[in-house]
Enzyme design. Sequence first.
Site, PDB file in Angstrom:
ATOM      1  CB  CYS A 121     -93.271  10.167  59.141  1.00 11.67           C
ATOM      2  SG  CYS A 121     -92.227  11.341  58.255  1.00 11.67           S
ATOM      3  CG  ASP A 169     -75.731   7.705  51.960  1.00 16.65           C
ATOM      4  OD1 ASP A 169     -76.830   8.288  51.850  1.00 16.65           O
ATOM      5  OD2 ASP A 169     -74.909   7.617  51.023  1.00 16.65           O
ATOM      6  CG  HIS A 170     -78.145   5.005  49.544  1.00 11.59           C
ATOM      7  ND1 HIS A 170     -77.379   6.154  49.600  1.00 11.59           N
ATOM      8  CD2 HIS A 170     -78.837   5.057  48.385  1.00 11.59           C
ATOM      9  CE1 HIS A 170     -77.600   6.854  48.502  1.00 11.59           C
ATOM     10  NE2 HIS A 170     -78.477   6.233  47.751  1.00 11.59           N
ATOM     11  CG  HIS A 191     -91.459   7.805  54.330  1.00  9.52           C
ATOM     12  ND1 HIS A 191     -91.992   7.262  55.464  1.00  9.52           N
ATOM     13  CD2 HIS A 191     -90.890   8.966  54.708  1.00  9.52           C
ATOM     14  CE1 HIS A 191     -91.775   8.075  56.475  1.00  9.52           C
ATOM     15  NE2 HIS A 191     -91.100   9.116  56.059  1.00  9.52           N
ATOM     16  CD  GLU A 221     -88.046  13.849  58.881  1.00  9.37           C
ATOM     17  OE1 GLU A 221     -87.656  12.932  59.636  1.00  9.37           O
ATOM     18  OE2 GLU A 221     -89.190  14.334  58.930  1.00  9.37           O
ATOM     19  CG  HIS A 235     -87.966   7.658  58.962  1.00  9.16           C
ATOM     20  ND1 HIS A 235     -87.846   8.656  59.899  1.00  9.16           N
ATOM     21  CD2 HIS A 235     -88.870   8.113  58.065  1.00  9.16           C
ATOM     22  CE1 HIS A 235     -88.653   9.649  59.591  1.00  9.16           C
ATOM     23  NE2 HIS A 235     -89.277   9.360  58.487  1.00  9.16           N
ATOM     24  CG  HIS A 255     -87.282  11.971  55.245  1.00  5.63           C
ATOM     25  ND1 HIS A 255     -88.205  12.947  54.938  1.00  5.63           N
ATOM     26  CD2 HIS A 255     -87.920  11.102  56.066  1.00  5.63           C
ATOM     27  CE1 HIS A 255     -89.343  12.693  55.553  1.00  5.63           C
ATOM     28  NE2 HIS A 255     -89.210  11.569  56.249  1.00  5.63           N
TER      29      HIS A 255
HETATM   30 NI    NI Z   1     -90.523  10.619  57.426  1.00  6.60          NI
END
Ligand code: NI
Length: 136
Positions: free
Chosen positions: A34, A80-81, A40, A125, A15, A42
Amino acid sequence: MKVKVSRKAHFNAAHRLYRSDWDLEQNTAVFGLCSNPNFHGHNYDLIVSVTGEIDQETGFVMDMKVLKDLIKSEIEDSFDHKNLNIEVPEFKNLNPTSENIAVVIYNKLRPHIATEKDIEVVLYETPRNFVTYTGA
Ligand code: NI
């Protein structure tokens, strides 16, 4: 007598937190790492809990296999992914903070779980940062 049952799940997702009406400096000041323009990832941990009466026939509040499959089909398969900003329509115009992701997860699950049951979504997160949404 009400009992809360919980199922843990997991997804990896990328995100970027930012507002398009703010410049990079302001986005970085508010959202820190972020807000990296190149995104990047998580490792999100998810706990979905359902609270309700125990069914007298089955002894279950909810069949955990059903809850497992629901989390898989509604959340893991969508998130996911994935790059949440780009690939998940709910975040096209919604900042994918943990808070907003938890609300989106709740709203995706709510129609599939009996209305007399309460749902709680806890989203990690990071191992130390997590948010809770119960539909309030
Ligand atoms: Ni983040």
